[in-house]
Design a protein around this motif. Structure first.
Motif, PDB file in Angstrom:
ATOM      1  N   ASP A  32       0.887  -1.162   0.000  1.00  0.00           N
ATOM      2  CA  ASP A  32       0.000   0.000   0.000  1.00  0.00           C
ATOM      3  C   ASP A  32       0.920   1.205   0.000  1.00  0.00           C
ATOM      4  N   ASP A  33       1.565   1.443   1.140  1.00  0.00           N
ATOM      5  CA  ASP A  33       2.709   2.329   1.162  1.00  0.00           C
ATOM      6  C   ASP A  33       3.982   1.478   1.050  1.00  0.00           C
ATOM      7  N   THR A  34       3.822   0.257   0.613  1.00  0.00           N
ATOM      8  CA  THR A  34       4.917  -0.694   0.395  1.00  0.00           C
ATOM      9  C   THR A  34       5.767  -0.859   1.643  1.00  0.00           C
ATOM     10  N   LEU A  35       5.163  -1.486   2.652  1.00  0.00           N
ATOM     11  CA  LEU A  35       5.885  -1.845   3.870  1.00  0.00           C
ATOM     12  C   LEU A  35       6.289  -3.308   3.764  1.00  0.00           C
ATOM     13  N   ILE A  36       7.575  -3.584   3.858  1.00  0.00           N
ATOM     14  CA  ILE A  36       8.092  -4.946   3.761  1.00  0.00           C
ATOM     15  C   ILE A  36       8.917  -5.230   5.004  1.00  0.00           C
ATOM     16  N   MET A  37       8.601  -6.331   5.702  1.00  0.00           N
ATOM     17  CA  MET A  37       9.323  -6.705   6.908  1.00  0.00           C
ATOM     18  C   MET A  37       9.863  -8.110   6.752  1.00  0.00           C
ATOM     19  N   GLY A  38      11.020  -8.349   7.336  1.00  0.00           N
ATOM     20  CA  GLY A  38      11.604  -9.679   7.261  1.00  0.00           C
ATOM     21  C   GLY A  38      12.714  -9.843   8.273  1.00  0.00           C
ATOM     22  N   SER A  39      13.112 -11.095   8.492  1.00  0.00           N
ATOM     23  CA  SER A  39      14.161 -11.388   9.474  1.00  0.00           C
ATOM     24  C   SER A  39      15.489 -11.752   8.819  1.00  0.00           C
ATOM     25  N   SER A  40      15.580 -11.700   7.481  1.00  0.00           N
ATOM     26  CA  SER A  40      16.833 -11.990   6.792  1.00  0.00           C
ATOM     27  C   SER A  40      16.954 -11.097   5.563  1.00  0.00           C
ATOM     28  N   VAL A  72      16.425  -3.227  12.941  1.00  0.00           N
ATOM     29  CA  VAL A  72      16.077  -3.420  14.352  1.00  0.00           C
ATOM     30  C   VAL A  72      16.840  -4.641  14.866  1.00  0.00           C
ATOM     31  N   GLY A  73      17.794  -4.413  15.742  1.00  0.00           N
ATOM     32  CA  GLY A  73      18.535  -5.513  16.346  1.00  0.00           C
ATOM     33  C   GLY A  73      19.399  -6.302  15.389  1.00  0.00           C
ATOM     34  N   GLY A  74      19.896  -5.694  14.345  1.00  0.00           N
ATOM     35  CA  GLY A  74      20.747  -6.414  13.400  1.00  0.00           C
ATOM     36  C   GLY A  74      21.104  -5.534  12.228  1.00  0.00           C
ATOM     37  N   GLU A  75      21.806  -6.116  11.269  1.00  0.00           N
ATOM     38  CA  GLU A  75      22.203  -5.387  10.078  1.00  0.00           C
ATOM     39  C   GLU A  75      21.595  -6.045   8.845  1.00  0.00           C
ATOM     40  N   CYS A  76      21.240  -5.210   7.881  1.00  0.00           N
ATOM     41  CA  CYS A  76      20.603  -5.712   6.662  1.00  0.00           C
ATOM     42  C   CYS A  76      21.144  -4.942   5.462  1.00  0.00           C
ATOM     43  N   ARG A  77      21.353  -5.653   4.366  1.00  0.00           N
ATOM     44  CA  ARG A  77      21.849  -5.018   3.147  1.00  0.00           C
ATOM     45  C   ARG A  77      20.833  -5.248   2.034  1.00  0.00           C
ATOM     46  N   LEU A  78      20.238  -4.143   1.554  1.00  0.00           N
ATOM     47  CA  LEU A  78      19.280  -4.205   0.462  1.00  0.00           C
ATOM     48  C   LEU A  78      19.770  -3.325  -0.675  1.00  0.00           C
ATOM     49  N   ALA A  88      20.566   2.676   5.417  1.00  0.00           N
ATOM     50  CA  ALA A  88      19.793   2.457   6.638  1.00  0.00           C
ATOM     51  C   ALA A  88      19.678   3.755   7.438  1.00  0.00           C
ATOM     52  N   LYS A  89      18.539   3.927   8.125  1.00  0.00           N
ATOM     53  CA  LYS A  89      18.289   5.120   8.926  1.00  0.00           C
ATOM     54  C   LYS A  89      17.897   4.722  10.344  1.00  0.00           C
ATOM     55  N   GLU A  90      18.030   5.675  11.270  1.00  0.00           N
ATOM     56  CA  GLU A  90      17.624   5.436  12.651  1.00  0.00           C
ATOM     57  C   GLU A  90      16.136   5.643  12.843  1.00  0.00           C
ATOM     58  N   VAL A  91      15.509   6.392  11.940  1.00  0.00           N
ATOM     59  CA  VAL A  91      14.077   6.687  12.060  1.00  0.00           C
ATOM     60  C   VAL A  91      13.470   6.700  10.671  1.00  0.00           C
ATOM     61  N   MET A  92      12.226   6.235  10.562  1.00  0.00           N
ATOM     62  CA  MET A  92      11.510   6.268   9.297  1.00  0.00           C
ATOM     63  C   MET A  92      10.094   6.774   9.544  1.00  0.00           C
ATOM     64  N   SER A  93       9.520   7.393   8.516  1.00  0.00           N
ATOM     65  CA  SER A  93       8.154   7.900   8.604  1.00  0.00           C
ATOM     66  C   SER A  93       7.222   6.936   7.883  1.00  0.00           C
ATOM     67  N   TYR A  94       6.140   6.559   8.553  1.00  0.00           N
ATOM     68  CA  TYR A  94       5.183   5.643   7.934  1.00  0.00           C
ATOM     69  C   TYR A  94       3.785   5.993   8.433  1.00  0.00           C
ATOM     70  N   LEU A  95       2.887   6.312   7.488  1.00  0.00           N
ATOM     71  CA  LEU A  95       1.498   6.662   7.795  1.00  0.00           C
ATOM     72  C   LEU A  95       1.418   7.788   8.823  1.00  0.00           C
ATOM     73  N   GLY A  96       2.273   8.789   8.677  1.00  0.00           N
ATOM     74  CA  GLY A  96       2.225   9.959   9.538  1.00  0.00           C
ATOM     75  C   GLY A  96       2.860   9.793  10.895  1.00  0.00           C
ATOM     76  N   VAL A  97       3.568   8.681  11.126  1.00  0.00           N
ATOM     77  CA  VAL A  97       4.191   8.415  12.421  1.00  0.00           C
ATOM     78  C   VAL A  97       5.673   8.132  12.212  1.00  0.00           C
TER      79      VAL A  97
END
Length: 289
Positions: A32-40, A72-78, A88-97
């Motif tokens: 929708d706003d293209t939120l993708i979450m994963g552990s690897s 969050v709690g690790g490193e990721c390379r995309l 990578a950033k320390e903060v992101m904006s999503y749906l006004g938050v």
């Protein structure tokens, strides 16, 4: 977007499709706003590429410069299709938050208070050319300013200083509505201002919303992803399954609200299971109705 999401899932490997169907927070694909979450990193890259391919079939392309990566709690390379690494950033904006990588609130409350004060000043300029009653102004203020200010805060736990700022902002606005000068001039306390406006502290409204959300999460099925991320064995906070760092622990949302629920009733777990009874108990605690 539903069609693109289905096409994106079709691009995934069978193992990744099974992970998504299981409803685990370790793998979430939401276009929708293209939120993708994963552990690897590998699975996240696969999700990202599948969304890009599916959107391309309909003439849609992703705006790669707007992508935000939160670790969050690790490193990721995309990487984007042209091979450039997404920073990578320390903060992101999503749906006004604003969402922080350590789960804290930080400057989010400052941002919300600033936006709310701007909205109130706009309302105040309009009210100067109207003949609305004080009660009507308070109702409009609650609908436009307070609702936006509290949006998203029910999932965060504020410390004592942040609660004082929230309540202080509320009384500052009510003083302008009721035409009561600041306390150092008028000698009228914030408690008297709340009584004159027939209002409660914003902390009461916030805690009311938090406890209702706490009840909804606690009543969710055991396999629900949000419940598994919040609780562990009944209403035990999920963070208790990990080893704590050697320092004072942060006031966590689940643990603090569990303490609030226990103060309401020794049989809080059975009370939470009854939706109507829980809502009545929470409302009576803060608003005496």
């Amino acid at each position: 977007m539903t069609v693109i999401r289905k096409d994106a899932e079709a691009e995934l490997s069978p193992s990744s499709q099974e992970v998504i169907k299981a409803g685990s927070l370790s793998a979430l694909l939401y276009a929708d706003d293209t939120l993708i979450m994963g552990s690897s990193s590998e699975r996240l890259q696969e999700f990202l590429d599948s969304v890009s391919k599916a959107g391309g079939r309909y003439g849609l392309s992703l705006h790669w410069s707007k992508f935000q990566l939160l670790q969050v709690g690790g490193e990721c390379r995309l990487c984007s299709p042209d091979g450039n690494q997404i920073e990578a950033k320390e903060v992101m904006s999503y749906l006004g938050v604003s969402i922080y990588d350590d789960g804290g609130v930080k400057t989010e409350l400052n941002r919300k208070l600033g936006a709310a004060w701007g909205n109130f000043c706009n309302l105040d300029r309009v009210w100067k050319h109207t003949s609305l009653s004080t009660a009507r102004k308070v109702a409009v203020y609650n609908a436009i300013v307070v609702s936006r200010l509290l949006y998203g805060l029910s999932s965060a736990w504020l410390n004592a200083a942040e609660i004082r700022r929230l309540n202080g902002f509320h009384c500052r606005c009510l003083r302008k509505i009721t035409r009561i000068r600041p306390s150092f001039v008028s000698r009228v306390s914030n408690a008297a201002v709340l009584m004159r406006a027939h209002e409660h502290p914003l902390s009461s409204y916030l805690r009311y919303q938090q406890l209702l959300l706490f009840g909804r999460v606690a009543r969710a099925p055991a396999r629900d992803a949000l419940r598994r991320a919040t609780f562990h064995h009944g209403l035990e906070p999920a963070t208790n399954r990990y080893v704590r760092r050697i320092r004072r622990p942060r006031n966590e949302w689940a643990r603090m609200l569990r303490e609030e629920a226990c103060k309401m009733s020794p049989q809080s777990e059975s009370l939470i299971r009854d939706v109507a009874a829980w809502q009545r108990a929470v409302r009576k605690l803060f608003f005496c109705v």
